[in-house]
Every structure is written in C-alpha cells, then in structure tokens.
Write an enzyme that holds these catalytic residues in place. Structure first.
Site, mmCIF file in Angstrom:
data_model
loop_
_atom_site.group_PDB
_atom_site.id
_atom_site.type_symbol
_atom_site.label_atom_id
_atom_site.label_comp_id
_atom_site.label_asym_id
_atom_site.label_seq_id
_atom_site.Cartn_x
_atom_site.Cartn_y
_atom_site.Cartn_z
ATOM 1 N N SER A 59 43.456 5.894 83.997
ATOM 2 C CA SER A 59 42.573 7.137 84.016
ATOM 3 C C SER A 59 41.086 6.399 84.833
ATOM 4 O O SER A 59 41.104 5.807 84.689
ATOM 5 C CB SER A 59 42.463 7.451 83.019
ATOM 6 O OG SER A 59 42.136 8.902 82.500
ATOM 7 N N ASP A 82 50.820 14.487 88.309
ATOM 8 C CA ASP A 82 49.563 14.805 86.914
ATOM 9 C C ASP A 82 47.992 15.486 87.770
ATOM 10 O O ASP A 82 47.473 14.962 89.252
ATOM 11 C CB ASP A 82 48.797 12.978 87.361
ATOM 12 C CG ASP A 82 47.373 12.603 86.633
ATOM 13 O OD1 ASP A 82 46.548 13.820 86.081
ATOM 14 O OD2 ASP A 82 46.596 11.612 86.966
ATOM 15 N N HIS A 100 49.721 12.603 83.583
ATOM 16 C CA HIS A 100 48.926 11.604 83.599
ATOM 17 C C HIS A 100 49.034 10.814 82.497
ATOM 18 O O HIS A 100 48.616 9.550 82.504
ATOM 19 C CB HIS A 100 47.712 12.430 82.860
ATOM 20 C CG HIS A 100 46.574 11.740 83.129
ATOM 21 N ND1 HIS A 100 45.896 11.426 84.032
ATOM 22 C CD2 HIS A 100 45.472 11.211 82.154
ATOM 23 C CE1 HIS A 100 44.368 10.336 84.086
ATOM 24 N NE2 HIS A 100 44.710 10.717 82.759
#
Length: 749
Positions: A607, A693, A725
């Site tokens: 991320s 995602d 994600h």
C-alpha cells in the site's frame, strides 16, 4: 459477512450418537509431513502439525487457528469465542464456536458441523445464538438443542438481540441502483454496468447492493418473526458502513427502546469526497430518528470536490462542533443516560485523531476525552449502586503509544492512566464478571491472538497500579512450541529533523553472535497505520526471521502513537521527511548494528509501503539490492482518479492534478510521483497486485513492472485476479510467501 450453507439438524433420538460422530470427524486433524505438504480430512479443524524444522513455514502459518469474536456470559462464568481454521489443500476456511470457563479451563469446541458457524453471542447464561447458513440459530451452552430462529432465505449478515430479548436487529443487503443502473429485464445475461455517479465500486466489489438494519420481533420461544422493519426504509444509505463496518456500528439502549446506529447519509460524488458519518438514535415505538451529531436544521456547506476539504468551509472552526468527520461505533452507558462513540473532528480526513465523544441524552451536550493518541476501542465501566466518585473508572480503552497498543482507564473526572505496559497489541476489550474484570484479546510480533482476562489492581484511575493479566487460551501453542522465533529489539534513531523515531529490529530465528545477515527495511502502509506489535498472516516478521533475515521496521513520521503533530506531518509530504526517516533507519542499522550486512539490504512494503518502495527505488543511491512492492501507488496522477475513496487523495495531495496554478504541496506530490523517477531505477524489483483492489488499482503494479522490464531491470509481477488489497485465500497466501522469499533469496543470499 460471508454467507454459509444451512446447518443440518438431526432427529432427537439420533442426536447423541450423531453428535459423537460429528465431534470425532471435526476433530480429525491436518497432518503436515516432513516435506511441508499437508493431508487433510474433509472437515477443516485444528491442526496437529508436526514440524521437522524449528523454522516457520507458510504451511505452519496457515495451520494456525485465528481467534475472532469473544464474549463473556451474563453471569461471568464462561466465555464463548470464534476460531477460524484454514485448509491450504481445500483452499477454504471453516469458522467454529468454542466455549471455556472464565478462568480458561474446560475449553471445548461446540461446532460439530462441517459448515461454518459464526458470531456467537449469549442470550442468557445458558443459551448461545450464532449464525450458520445465513440464518440465526441458538443452542445450549453445552452445544445441545440446536434450532433455527430466523427464516430470511439465508440473508442474515449480522445480528444483535435487544437486552430484553424481545427484538433483534438483523443486517440484510438490498438491491441498490443509485449509481449503477439496473439491467434491462430482457437482457439477463448482459454483463455491462451503466454507471451514473461516483462510488460505483468500493474496496473490492461493484456497489449494486447496500446493507440495511431491520428490527424483528422475537417470540417467547426465541423464534424470530418473518417480517421486520427497515429502520432506514426508503433511504439510499448503507448501515453498517462500507467497507469494514459490522454490527458494532449499531447498539441497543439498556431499556431496549432505542437503537443508536452509524450512517453516512450521502451517495455518489458527495459520498466519495466526504468522511462525514453520524450517530443516529432510532425510537422503536415512534420510528422517529434523531441525529446526535448535528442539529436538525444543519445544512452542509457546499464544497469543491477537486480540492482538499481541509481549507473549505465544512472544516471551518465554527462548523467543527457539528461532528463533520468520522463518527462511529456507539455504546450506551450502563445506566442509559449517555451514548459514547469514536469521533474524528474533520471532514475528508480518514486518519484524524480518533477521539472518544460522550453525549448526554438528557441535555444534548457533548464532551471529549482528553487523550494524546487514537482511541481504537473502548467499553464503559459499570455504574456502581453507590454514589459515583470522580476518581472511579468511567471507560476502559485501547490506544497505540510508542509502537504498542495498550489498555488505559479514564476516570469519571477524565483523568487517564495506563493499565498494561507490555510490548503487545491489545485488540479488543469488554467488561466481564459484573464489571470486576476485563475480557480482552492480545497479539504481538511474536504471538498470534489469544484471549486474556485483565483485573485492574486498583479501581480508581491514577493509582499507578498495574493490572493482573491471565491468559485464557493457548490456541496455537502446539505449533508455537515447535518453532524458534527471532528476538525483537527496540531502538530510538535520530532523524534528519532533529527528532528520534522508534525502530523495531527483529533478529533472524537462527541468529548467531558474530555473523552478518541480509536485512529488510519494512515500509508501513496507511500512510498513517502504526508499526505496532501486530501479528500478520502475510507481513509476518517471524516468517522473515525464519528465512534468515533481519527486519528493520521504523515508526517514521506519519504514524500514530507519537502525538498528532508527528502523525500529520506526512499529509502532502509523502516524499519528504518520512522517506528520510526510512533511510535514517536503514543507515543506522547498516552502520551501528554488527549483525546487519550492508551489502545485502532489501526494502519491502504494501500500500503506502509499496509506494515507498517505488519511490526509494529512484533515490536509494544503491543502498538496496532488491525491492518488493505490494499494491503500491506508482502513478499518483492516475491514482487520484482511479481510487474509489476520493476524499483520501484530496486530503493527501491537496487538489486535482489538472489545477493550474497548483498549491505547493500538490505540485510537490505530483512532481515526485515514482513513475517520474523510473529513469533512476537500477535494482531488481518484484511487483505484486490484486486485480480486485479498487483502493489502488492493479494497473499501478502492472505499470511499475512494465517500466522496469522496458528499462532492462530484472523484475517479476505476481498478480492475483481474485484478490483485493489483501491476500485472503490460503493457496494464494502460500504462493505469496514462496514468491516473496524466492525473490529475496535470489538477490540477497
């Protein structure tokens, strides 16, 4: 919430025999051979893994049971909880319900079906309600007399009984076509979606349904009536809130007459640029709803959706009294006179200080707990029969400070003192034993979640006395006892702005004095998530230690637990001080720690951590020999429009990339985007991404990989068509671990 098949019942005269048979089947164990490959029964249950090595493997990690919801019985004598078991071979999981005495003895599994059973809760001291096959069931505390209570065609996605057990909230999904038009009835096989506004997808799915809470009547026999009342009837809003909200966002009053619930009453573009959710009070008798956060005549100021809300009228000082940020997870006080909830002050800022707001139902006044860090979870202390004193506890809560999430107590006066002082992360908290003790869960970088009972040594905040901690479960001791773990160290490292950052350092599991080891810089996501004592089934530091790596994990600028100023310095400055902090941490390790091999350094992260890796690849000046970026942002201009929660990019970047002239922070953000620094890339990189995602689209990872290969840099791209994600499926999780360490070993060993 996942939906599961309906649990099969059996004739009463065969129940004892069948229970014994099913209990035996459920107890069949997963056996892992010396090769690390598993053979399993049809029923997924607790593993009996036999390791031939003392080092952690992906198979050992996925064999661990994962403790979920925990609740003490009304009389405080017993505890029920949920455990998830996973099968790599079958590529699926099974959730089971367990029970034990309040001292941890008498632990047993109540679930006997091969199907999952979830969300256990006590109806009284002898009766447990739970979900199986999308319906509410109940059973006695010994697992007997199971019967189905609801009939919703398998649509129960969460539930909560009223204190008097005469009503129940049931969460169900309804069709939603505010932003994606309904398909023509004569084209049932058409796959196209006609999108008319923003927030048409969230996290990992297209938004074609929303959850609503319904109130159902409950009979004397606990059977739930067929027809319920939608407390949001006719309203195009979700409750609980996407993407992670659950039944904790709704609560009954002690007298069972009202419900407090969380809702962001916005749709489309408005929803996508705002974090403004509120707490509402729904009256069961009159069916009237009152907003506890805002006055009845409140009208939100108009905003420019392409500019950060930080500088707009909605966040003007005089408007902040209207709770314009995230407000969620209400809880009534035991006497029913107050409602408390978690509250962020500003609209558009998902990482604002998470405060504890206390609302008086008598006069509508609000006050906030004066605390220096985020309140992550809380529970009311019981109200004693005698007169309450200012120093008596009012709340117990969890909060991160200096890389650990510990337990605190706030007095009636508002004074705060610390109850636990361990290198751990406490993850849930509730009262037990008539308020005499605290039932909680805890994990660390070296231990998965277990259940604990905490007894405050003194009743009053400010005493300074530590709490007594008793571990109730040992869910994975049979695995942990076979493993050698790396030892953790803590350092405070000087930063380039004259401050210090806390850095966790994990030693290899096979550590030997005098040897040097390859070392990984761990880059945290968020960008404002703590590097605390978390246990992860993917980013597991002990797995890295088992593979012979030192792990350097800095609490850089932008992370909670070091004051709000430190936390907020990252917004608009993704490539400034926080990146200097990363380099300060790895340089300190390479220069000062004798076991770190400076010629074998890697950087990994997901991320914002993935973004960090992509950026470091252009500025590291040959410090690192390998990179791994998972679900990272690569092209910030593209991400501004690709991500579904537009408030995030607005707050972090300041404004849309097409604005001219640009504000200074926006100009710096877009100028420093990693995709503009590929010309400086010179180091092997592994890119990982999930195609589902929708927070950071998989095209970001694909673009980074393509750029590396076109430059002639060694690179690989691990893409998961069915993951978001995160990586949630067992076989994908094992593939992730194998690919991760194959790549690192190739370049660092």
């Amino acid at each position: 919430m996942q939906k599961f098949g309906i649990f099969c019942t059996f004739a009463r005269k065969y129940s004892i025999i069948m229970k014994k048979i099913l209990t035996f089947v459920a107890a069949l164990l997963i056996t892992v051979s010396a090769t690390g490959k598993s053979t399993e029964s049809d029923v997924i249950g607790k593993s009996n893994i036999k390791l031939t090595s003392r080092m952690m493997t992906p198979e050992a990690l996925w064999a661990m049971g994962r403790i979920g919801g925990v609740e003490a019985s009304p009389d405080g004598s017993r505890v029920i909880y949920q455990v998830g078991y996973y099968s790599v071979k079958q590529n699926k999981s099974r959730q089971v319900i367990c029970i034990m005495n309040a001292d941890g003895t008498g632990n047993q599994q109540l679930s006997t079906s091969a199907k999952s059973e979830t969300d256990p809760t006590w109806l009284d001291a002898q009766t447990i309600a739970f979900v199986s096959g999308g319906e509410i069931w109940c059973m006695k505390a010994d697992g007997s007399e199971r019967r189905q209570l609801s009939k919703t065609d398998g649509n129960v996605e969460g539930f909560k009984f009223s204190p008097d057990r005469k009503q129940v909230i049931i969460i169900k999904s309804l069709p939603f076509h505010e932003v994606i038009k309904k398909k023509p009835e004569d084209l049932p096989k058409a796959t196209g979606r006609l999108v008319t506004d923003l927030m048409y997808r969230h996290w990992d799915h297209y938004v074609e349904s929303i959850q609503h809470p319904f109130v159902y009547e409950v009979g004397d026999d606990l059977v739930i009536a067929n027809n319920g009342t939608d407390i949001l009837e006719g309203e195009p809003y979700e409750c609980p809130m996407e993407p992670f909200g659950g039944i904790e966002q709704l609560v009954w009053s002690p007298d069972s007459k009202t419900i407090a619930y969380t809702c962001r009453k916005k749709t489309g573009l408005e929803y996508s640029i705002s974090t403004d959710s509120d707490i509402y009070l729904y009256n069961i008798g009159t069916r009237e709803t009152k907003n506890l956060c805002k006055p009845a005549n409140y009208v939100a100021p108009k905003v420019d959706p392409t500019i950060t809300l930080a500088t707009q009228a909605v966040n003007a000082k005089e408007n902040l009294v209207n709770n314009v940020g995230y407000d969620q997870n209400p809880q009534f006080s035991p006497d029913g006179k107050y409602v408390a909830w978690l509250s962020m002050e500003r609209d558009g800022y998902e990482a604002d200080l998470n405060r504890l707001c206390i609302y008086s139902l008598e006069n509508g006044s609000k006050r906030y707990l004066n605390w220096q860090s985020d309140v992550d979870a809380f529970c009311w202390a019981p109200v004693s029969g005698k007169k309450v004193k200012a120093a008596d506890p009012q709340f117990y809560f969890l909060s991160v400070w200096h890389g650990c999430c510990n337990m605190y107590v706030a007095s009636q006066k508002g004074d705060v003192s610390q109850l636990t002082e361990t290198w751990d992360d406490w993850t849930s908290i509730q009262m037990a034993n008539n308020g005499q003790r605290i039932l909680a869960t805890r994990q660390s970088l070296s231990a998965p979640t277990d259940i604990y009972m905490v007894t405050p040594a003194a009743k009053r905040a400010g005493s300074g006395s530590p709490a007594a901690i008793t571990q109730l479960t040992h869910e994975n001791d049979h695995i942990l006892s076979q493993l050698t773990f790396g030892k953790m160290q803590q350092y405070w490292v000087p930063t380039t702005d004259g401050k210090k950052e806390l850095v966790w350092v994990m030693l290899p599991a096979n550590y030997e004095e005098g040897k040097k080891y390859p070392t990984l810089l761990f880059c945290e996501g968020g960008p404002q998530s703590p590097v605390s004592q978390f246990w992860s089934y993917r980013w597991n530091f002990q797995m890295m230690a088992a593979n012979g790596y030192v792990v350097v994990a800095p609490n850089r600028h932008g992370l909670p637990g070091f004051g709000q100023e430190w936390k907020e310095e990252i917004s608009g400055d993704w490539t400034g001080q926080c990146m200097d902090d990363y380099l300060s941490a790895i340089d300190f390790a390479a220069d000062s720690l004798p076991f770190v091999d400076r010629d074998r350094l890697g950087a990994v992260g997901a991320s914002f951590g993935g973004f960090s890796v992509y950026y470091l690849a252009g500025i590291h000046k040959k410090r690192f020999k390998a990179f791994i970026a998972h679900d990272g942002a690569f092209n910030l201009a593209a991400m501004y429009l690709e991500t579904e929660e537009n408030w995030f990019s607005n707050w972090e970047y300041d404004e849309a990339y097409w604005h001219r002239p640009q504000m200074p922070r926006a100009k710096k953000t877009y100028h420093d985007s990693p995709h503009k620094m590929v010309e400086k890339w010179d180091t092997p990189i592994l890119c990982i991404h999930g195609e589902k995602d929708y927070r950071i689209n998989y095209t970001q990872g694909m673009s980074a990989f393509n750029a590396a290969r076109m430059k002639g840099i060694p690179a690989e791209f691990l893409v998961f068509p069915d993951e978001n994600h995160w990586v949630l499926k067992p076989q994908n999780g094992v593939l992730w671990q194998r690919t991760f360490f194959d790549w690192l070993d190739r370049w660092l060993k």
